[in-house]
Design an enzyme around this catalytic site. Structure first.
Site, PDB file in Angstrom:
ATOM      1  CG  ASP A 185      -1.829   1.174   1.277  1.00 49.95           C
ATOM      2  OD1 ASP A 185      -1.410   2.285   0.888  1.00 49.95           O
ATOM      3  OD2 ASP A 185      -2.992   0.994   1.668  1.00 49.95           O
ATOM      4  CG  HIS A 186       1.375   4.285  -3.215  1.00 48.62           C
ATOM      5  ND1 HIS A 186       0.120   3.951  -3.660  1.00 48.62           N
ATOM      6  CD2 HIS A 186       1.457   5.633  -3.320  1.00 48.62           C
ATOM      7  CE1 HIS A 186      -0.514   5.056  -4.020  1.00 48.62           C
ATOM      8  NE2 HIS A 186       0.266   6.089  -3.831  1.00 48.62           N
ATOM      9  CG  HIS A 248      -4.204   4.484  -0.567  1.00 53.27           C
ATOM     10  ND1 HIS A 248      -3.265   3.490  -0.588  1.00 53.27           N
ATOM     11  CD2 HIS A 248      -4.470   4.763  -1.872  1.00 53.27           C
ATOM     12  CE1 HIS A 248      -2.971   3.191  -1.849  1.00 53.27           C
ATOM     13  NE2 HIS A 248      -3.698   3.939  -2.646  1.00 53.27           N
TER      14      HIS A 248
HETATM   15  C1  BG6 Z   1      -3.759   4.603  -6.199  1.00 50.55           C
HETATM   16  C2  BG6 Z   1      -5.141   4.656  -6.789  1.00 50.55           C
HETATM   17  O1  BG6 Z   1      -3.651   3.551  -5.283  1.00 50.55           O
HETATM   18  O2  BG6 Z   1      -3.504   5.827  -5.526  1.00 50.55           O
HETATM   19  C3  BG6 Z   1      -5.269   5.828  -7.729  1.00 50.55           C
HETATM   20  O3  BG6 Z   1      -5.402   3.452  -7.487  1.00 50.55           O
HETATM   21  C4  BG6 Z   1      -4.888   7.100  -7.025  1.00 50.55           C
HETATM   22  O4  BG6 Z   1      -6.591   5.919  -8.255  1.00 50.55           O
HETATM   23  C5  BG6 Z   1      -3.534   6.957  -6.360  1.00 50.55           C
HETATM   24  O5  BG6 Z   1      -4.851   8.125  -8.002  1.00 50.55           O
HETATM   25  C6  BG6 Z   1      -3.207   8.167  -5.518  1.00 50.55           C
HETATM   26  O6  BG6 Z   1      -1.891   8.076  -5.095  1.00 50.55           O
HETATM   27  P1  BG6 Z   1      -1.077   9.374  -4.700  1.00 50.55           P
HETATM   28  O7  BG6 Z   1       0.212   8.843  -4.164  1.00 50.55           O
HETATM   29  O8  BG6 Z   1      -0.925  10.185  -5.962  1.00 50.55           O
HETATM   30  O9  BG6 Z   1      -1.896  10.081  -3.692  1.00 50.55           O
END
Ligand code: BG6
Length: 503
Positions: A185-186, A248
Site C-alpha cells: 500500500d504505497h 490508503h
Molecule cells: C492509487 C489509486 O492507489 O492511488 C489511484 O489506485 C490514485 O486511483 C492513487 O490516483 C493516488 O496516489 P497518490 O500517491 O498520488 O496520492
C-alpha cells in the site's frame, strides 16, 4: 523502515515490466536507491512482459520514465548506463508455465556469477485478474520454497471484496509463507505517513492529548485533482471506496488511532493496527445512508479546461453508477476513541490535490475573555499534511498585537519539505528497499486486509444494491457532492480545506 545497511544480493523480477507502474514508479525508485547507495552491491533487475523489447530499447524506455517521473527529474541521469547494466528484459507470457524456466535460469546464472544465493523478489505490477495465475506458476518453482530469501510483492487492490480477498489470501498462502508475501500500500511508504509514528511515539507531548478527552473529531481527506488518467477500465470495477478508502485511508486512520507499540517489530505494529480495524463500529446496511456518501463527477470546467463527465470517459459505461467520490463517518469502539467521529473523504476531479489529517480539539473548558476579545476564536487543531504540502501545523490562539485584548488563531508549522528538500525518498523507494531487506512493517498482513474489507463491505453492498438517484452529483473542481457537507453538518461540523499550495 531501513536503518543503515544495504540489503543483500538481490534479483528483482518485475511482472508488468513494460507497464505503467514500472515506467512511472518502480524503475525511478530503484534508480534513486542506486544513486543514494541503497541498492545491494550485487543486484539484477529483470522486467517481464509480453511486448517485444531488446535490452537496449527497454533501457531507453525506462530512462524516459526516469526523466519524466523521478523525484530528481532527470538530474544525475549520468549514472544511468551504470545502473542499466543491471537491468534486462525477459519477453514471456505470464500465463505460459513453460516460460518460467527463464526466471530460474537467470537466478542460477547470478548465483554462479556472484557466488552467493541471492534474494529473489517477484513484483506483480500487473492487472489484479492476472495475479492468481502468475502466483500459481511461481509457487510451483523450487526457489519459492526458500522462505527466507524469496518474496512476492502484490499490488493493491488486494481482492475485489472480502470474499475474493479471502480466496486470494488462501491461494497465496498455499504457496508462500506469510513472511514471503508483501502486500503493498504505497501510502505507507510516504515519508509523511511514516512521520505520524514519529510524531506520536517519539514525543511525550502529544500522547496525553491523543484521545476522546481532548479530541472532538478527526478528518482525513485524500482529495485528487486528477480524473481517471486513462484508467476507465480499472476504475469501473473499483470505485473510490475500493480504490482509496479500503486501503490508503483506512491505513492512515490506523496510524492515527493505534495504541503505542511496544517495539518497532513488524508484527507488533501490525497487531496494533489490526486492533483499530477490528474496533471500528460495524455499520448496518440501514445505517449506510446516514454515515456514507457517494458521488460521481459530471462534465464541466476544471481550472479553465473543459472536461467530460465520468460517464463519458473512455472505458466507462454511459450509465455507470460507480463512485468517483466517497465520504464516510466511522467510530472506533475502544477506550481511547469512544464517541469521537472519524470523517474520511476522497474523490477524483476535486478542487485540489491534498491529503491531510486534522485533529480538531475540544473547546477550552472555560472562557475568561470578554466576548469581543474572541470574535475570531477557534478551537485548537493539529493538521498533518501528507501531500503535496508536507507539514505539521498546530493552531492555537494568540493575542493580536496592540492595546486591546483581542485573540486570533495562529498556526505554528513544521515544514517537512524544507528539511527534507529533494532528499526525501518516494514511497516506492522505501517500500522496495524494505522488500529487499525482508522488513514487512509497512506492508499489510492478511488479517489487516480482511479487517479493512469487513469495515467497508456494508457500504459497498448497499451501494451496489441501490441505484443512486442523483448521479452525476458533483462538478469538477468542487469539493464533492452536497451530501458530503450534510454528513458533517448534521454533527455541527464542516470539512476543513487547506489553502491551496502556491508553487
Ligand atoms: C492509487 C489509486 O492507489 O492511488 C489511484 O489506485 C490514485 O486511483 C492513487 O490516483 C493516488 O496516489 P497518490 O500517491 O498520488 O496520492
Amino acid at each position: 523502515m531501513q536503518t543503515t545497511k544495504r540489503p543483500p544480493a538481490s534479483v528483482v523480477f518485475i511482472f508488468g515490466g513494460s507497464g505503467d507502474l514500472n515506467y512511472r514508479k518502480l524503475t525511478p525508485a530503484l534508480y534513486n536507491l542506486f544513486l543514494d547507495n541503497w541498492m545491494p552491491e550485487k543486484f539484477a533487475i529483470a522486467g517481464i512482459g509480453r511486448s517485444a523489447y531488446s535490452n537496449e530499447k527497454y533501457h531507453e524506455h525506462l530512462l524516459d520514465g526516469v526523466t519524466k517521473f523521478s523525484r530528481r527529474k532527470g538530474k544525475l541521469n549520468g549514472h544511468w548506463t551504470e545502473f542499466s547494466e543491471h537491468v534486462s528484459y525477459l519477453q514471456m507470457d505470464g500465463d505460459d508455465a513453460a516460460a518460467y524456466h527463464l526466471i530460474t535460469d537467470l537466478v542460477k546464472q547470478k548465483e554462479e556469477e556472484w557466488g552467493t544465493h541471492p534474494n529473489v523478489i517477484f513484483y506483480l505490477a500487473v492487472a489484479p485478474q492476472l495475479v492468481p495465475s502468475i502466483a500459481q506458476k511461481l509457487g510451483a518453482l523450487k526457489i519459492c520454497s526458500e522462505k527466507s530469501t524469496t518474496r512476492i510483492v502484490v499490488e493493491k487492490p488486494f481482492g475485489h471484496d472480502l470474499e475474493s480477498a479471502h480466496e486470494l489470501n488462501k491461494l497465496l498462502s498455499s504457496m508462500f509463507a506469510e513472511e514471503q508475501i508483501f502486500r503493498i500500500d504505497h501510502y505507507l511508504g510516504k515519508e509523511t505517513v511514516q512521520n505520524i509514528l514519529a510524531l506520536r511515539f517519539a514525543n511525550a507531548l502529544f500522547e496525553p492529548l491523543w484521545n476522546r478527552n481532548y479530541i472532538d473529531h478527526i478528518q482525513i481527506t485524500a482529495a485528487e485533482s486528477v480524473g481517471l488518467e486513462g484508467r476507465g477500465g480499472y476504475f469501473e470495477n473499483a470505485g473510490a471506496l475500493r480504490d482509496m478508502v479500503q486501503n490508503h485511508i483506512l491505513q492512515i486512520l490506523c496510524m492515527i488511532a493505534m495504541e503505542p507499540p511496544v517495539s518497532f517489530d513488524a508484527n507488533e505494529i501490525r497487531n496494533k493496527k489490526v486492533d483499530v480495524l477490528n474496533a471500528i463500529r460495524r455499520i448496518t446496511k440501514d445505517q449506510v445512508h446516514d454515515v456514507a456518501v457517494r458521488g460521481q463527477y459530471s462534465g464541466g470546467w476544471k481550472k479553465g479546461e473543459k472536461v467530460v463527465g465520468y460517464r463519458q470517459e473512455e472505458g466507462v459505461n454511459p450509465q455507470s453508477n460507480i463512485d468517483t467520490f466517497a465520504a464516510a463517518k466511522f467510530y472506533i469502539d475502544n477506550w481511547r476513541w469512544q464517541g469521537v467521529p472519524f470523517y474520511v473523504r476522497t474523490g477524483k476531479f476535486l478542487n485540489q490535490k491534498a491529503t491531510h489529517i486534522t485533529l480538531q480539539f475540544k473547546p477550552a473548558p472555560h472562557y475568561a475573555f470578554p466576548s469581543e476579545a474572541a470574535e475570531t476564536w477557534r478551537s485548537n487543531r493539529l493538521t498533518i499534511s501528507i501531500q503535496p504540502n508536507m507539514d505539521i501545523s498546530i493552531r492555537f490562539q494568540a493575542k493580536r498585537p496592540g492595546q486591546t485584548m483581542t485573540l486570533d488563531p495562529v498556526d505554528m508549522t513544521f515544514d517537512y519539505d524544507a528539511v527534507a528538500g529533494d532528499h526525501a525518498p518516494e514511497a516506492y523507494e522505501t517500500l522496495l528497499l524494505d522488500v529487499m531487506e525482508g522488513d514487512a512493517t509497512l506492508f499489510m498482513r492478511n488479517d489487516q486486509v480482511d479487517a479493512a474489507w469487513k469495515v467497508i463491505m456494508p457500504i459497498l453492498e448497499t451501494w451496489e444494491s441501490r441505484t443512486p438517484q442523483d448521479f452525476p452529483n458533483y462538478a469538477p473542481d468542487s469539493w464533492g457532492p452536497e451530501g458530503a457537507d450534510a454528513l458533517l453538518a448534521r454533527d455541527g461540523h464542516t470539512w476543513i480545506n487547506l489553502p491551496p499550495v502556491v508553487s
